[in-house]
Design an enzyme around this catalytic site. Structure first.
Site, PDB file in Angstrom:
ATOM      1  N   LYS A 254     -20.236   5.901 -13.886  1.00  0.00           N
ATOM      2  CA  LYS A 254     -19.079   6.706 -14.303  1.00  0.00           C
ATOM      3  C   LYS A 254     -17.874   6.419 -13.406  1.00  0.00           C
ATOM      4  O   LYS A 254     -16.755   6.221 -13.880  1.00  0.00           O
ATOM      5  CB  LYS A 254     -19.432   8.191 -14.273  1.00  0.00           C
ATOM      6  CG  LYS A 254     -20.574   8.536 -15.195  1.00  0.00           C
ATOM      7  CD  LYS A 254     -20.899  10.008 -15.133  1.00  0.00           C
ATOM      8  CE  LYS A 254     -22.172  10.287 -15.918  1.00  0.00           C
ATOM      9  NZ  LYS A 254     -22.522  11.706 -15.898  1.00  0.00           N
TER      10      LYS A 254
ATOM     11  N   SER B 289      -6.288  -1.041  -5.355  1.00  0.00           N
ATOM     12  CA  SER B 289      -6.474  -1.320  -3.923  1.00  0.00           C
ATOM     13  C   SER B 289      -7.443  -2.495  -3.764  1.00  0.00           C
ATOM     14  O   SER B 289      -7.964  -3.005  -4.759  1.00  0.00           O
ATOM     15  CB  SER B 289      -6.949  -0.068  -3.184  1.00  0.00           C
ATOM     16  OG  SER B 289      -8.299   0.163  -3.394  1.00  0.00           O
TER      17      SER B 289
ATOM     18  N   MET C 249      -8.337  11.772  -5.168  1.00  0.00           N
ATOM     19  CA  MET C 249      -9.584  11.155  -4.682  1.00  0.00           C
ATOM     20  C   MET C 249      -9.632   9.650  -4.915  1.00  0.00           C
ATOM     21  O   MET C 249      -9.094   9.133  -5.882  1.00  0.00           O
ATOM     22  CB  MET C 249     -10.782  11.771  -5.402  1.00  0.00           C
ATOM     23  CG  MET C 249     -10.714  11.562  -6.900  1.00  0.00           C
ATOM     24  SD  MET C 249     -12.310  11.826  -7.677  1.00  0.00           S
ATOM     25  CE  MET C 249     -12.242  10.609  -8.987  1.00  0.00           C
ATOM     26  N   ALA C 250     -10.316   8.960  -4.005  1.00  0.00           N
ATOM     27  CA  ALA C 250     -10.700   7.574  -4.248  1.00  0.00           C
ATOM     28  C   ALA C 250     -11.859   7.619  -5.247  1.00  0.00           C
ATOM     29  O   ALA C 250     -12.561   8.627  -5.337  1.00  0.00           O
ATOM     30  CB  ALA C 250     -11.163   6.928  -2.943  1.00  0.00           C
TER      31      ALA C 250
ATOM     32  N   HIS D 216       0.831  -1.219   0.000  1.00  0.00           N
ATOM     33  CA  HIS D 216       0.000   0.000   0.000  1.00  0.00           C
ATOM     34  C   HIS D 216       0.862   1.265   0.000  1.00  0.00           C
ATOM     35  O   HIS D 216       1.753   1.396   0.834  1.00  0.00           O
ATOM     36  CB  HIS D 216      -0.862  -0.057   1.274  1.00  0.00           C
ATOM     37  CG  HIS D 216      -1.848   1.031   1.408  1.00  0.00           C
ATOM     38  ND1 HIS D 216      -1.740   1.997   2.379  1.00  0.00           N
ATOM     39  CD2 HIS D 216      -2.968   1.306   0.711  1.00  0.00           C
ATOM     40  CE1 HIS D 216      -2.765   2.824   2.278  1.00  0.00           C
ATOM     41  NE2 HIS D 216      -3.523   2.417   1.270  1.00  0.00           N
TER      42      HIS D 216
END
Ligand code: NAI
Length: 356
Positions: free
Chosen positions: A231, A147, A182-183, A123
């Site tokens: 999206k 991830s 951003m995730a 990670h």
């Protein structure tokens, strides 16, 4: 040290020392512990607490149990004029990604663009850390990574992709680079954990239960939802293709879980795309226009309920400036762990990410 309710305000140099010491006690070499500490202090300084000191306990357990290669044999394999693969040998993510970036920056300056994949790492944390560094070198930085498969496929009841983040940074003439990060999920997993710990309900737009139904109960969560439905789901696929399949790594639901096999390397992938603006336009002009964008956004009339319009990512930069000066707010339980003799709590191995 200064305390407010359950938060301790810690000077960034003290926090750095505490994190570094703990990771060294877990078995990480000094240079690598130093780099992970740089990264986590940066994240907490930006207010990205989901990727700051809260992660030390997990990293310490993973390091102590052999889940990262302590002495990784890395290799920067240049595969073309502007392409390369950094083989990370499942070393600790922040150290591997930082070393890959250090190779990618000169490649981008030399050839105008660098597309560098990182193959096999653990990670690597908050991606803004890396793209901001590239922008501080007058490059445009884009990064994305894989991830754990924790996100329900759009329209389905089973998890397929990870929270696959995307970050972007560009230099400005004055002030810090613009950094957006951003995730691709509505909310980070850390926010569900936070709601669990406080027994609070969550909005039904964040996550689903084991039947794929939207839930407001954080304890029932069995999958996160992508941003903007199909999206965000599509963006997750893009991230997975570019940082997984492209690099010959496990992809989609085959990506390993963070907690499940804590003693094994995770084989994760990450991608850097660095662009030298000079190859497309005048660098000063580019940076001046970035300043103009920031000023024009600041001058935009705020909507009801908003005091001001910020440029994308600006709040993190404002936090960074404040917390670096005044000290960083850290949850007391995390501070207590960092200042204790405990190396880790043995709480992650063999668990599903969704276990309570
Ligand atoms: P977030 O939802 O807190 O923020 C997303 C972006 O929006 C940030 O750039 C933030 O500064 C910006 N923003 C928020 N409010 C704003 C406003 N009012 N005006 C303008 N901009 C605003 O971030 P999220 O999605 O929770 O991600 C947190 C971190 O998690 C990121 O650093 C990401 O890289 C990291 N991450 C890392 C993963 C890994 O496996 N390495 C996986 C998933 C996320």
């Amino acid at each position: 040290m200064n305390m407010k309710e359950n938060t301790v305000i810690v000077p960034s140099s003290d926090l750095h020392q505490l994190i570094k010491d703990k990771l060294e006690k877990a078995g990480l070499y000094t240079e690598q512990a130093q780099e992970v500490a740089n990264h986590l202090v940066f994240a907490d300084s930006c207010g990205i607490h989901s990727h700051g000191a809260v992660r030390v306990d997990y990293y310490a357990e993973q390091i102590a149990k052999g889940g990262v290669t302590l002495d990784p044999q890395t290799d920067f394999e240049v595969t073309g004029p502007s392409t390369a693969i950094f083989h990370g040998d499942n070393g600790v993510g922040q150290y591997i990604a930082n070393n890959a970036l250090a190779e990618a920056i000169p490649l981008a300056k030399e050839s105008g663009v660098a597309v560098v994949g990182i193959s096999k790492m653990s990670h690597s944390g908050a991606l803004s850390y890396y793209v901001k560094k590239a922008a501080e070198q007058d490059l445009i930085g884009i990064s994305m990574c894989q991830s754990d498969p924790m996100v329900v496929a759009f329209g389905g009841t089973e998890n397929y992709y990870g929270t696959n983040p995307i970050a972007f940074a560009a230099p400005r003439k004055t002030g810090a680079p613009v950094v957006f990060d951003m995730a691709t999920t509505v909310q980070a997993w850390g926010k569900i954990l936070d709601a669990r710990s406080k027994n609070l309900k969550i909005p039904n737009t964040w996550a689903v239960d084991k039947d794929g139904k939207p839930t407001t109960d954080p304890h029932a969560v069995n999958g996160l939802l992508p941003i903007a439905g199909p999206k965000g789901y599509g963006l997750m696929m893009m991230v997975d293709v570019l940082s997984g399949i492209l690099l010959g790594l496990p992809f989609g639901k085959h990506v390993t879980s963070m907690y499940d096999k804590i003693s094994e390397g995770r084989d994760l992938g990450q991608l850097f795309i660095l662009i030298d603006p000079k190859r497309f336009t005048d660098l000063d002009l580019f940076k001046e226009k970035m300043d103009q964008v920031v000023s024009e956004l600041h001058e935009t009339k705020p909507a009801d309920g908003f005091e001001q319009v910020y440029y994308p990512g600006e709040l993190s930069q404002l936090n960074y400036e404040k917390y670096q000066k005044e000290g960083i707010p850290i949850e007391k339980s995390i501070y207590d762990y960092l200042t204790s003799e405990t190396v880790h709590f043995d709480q992650y191995g063999g668990k599903s990410a969704f276990a309570d």
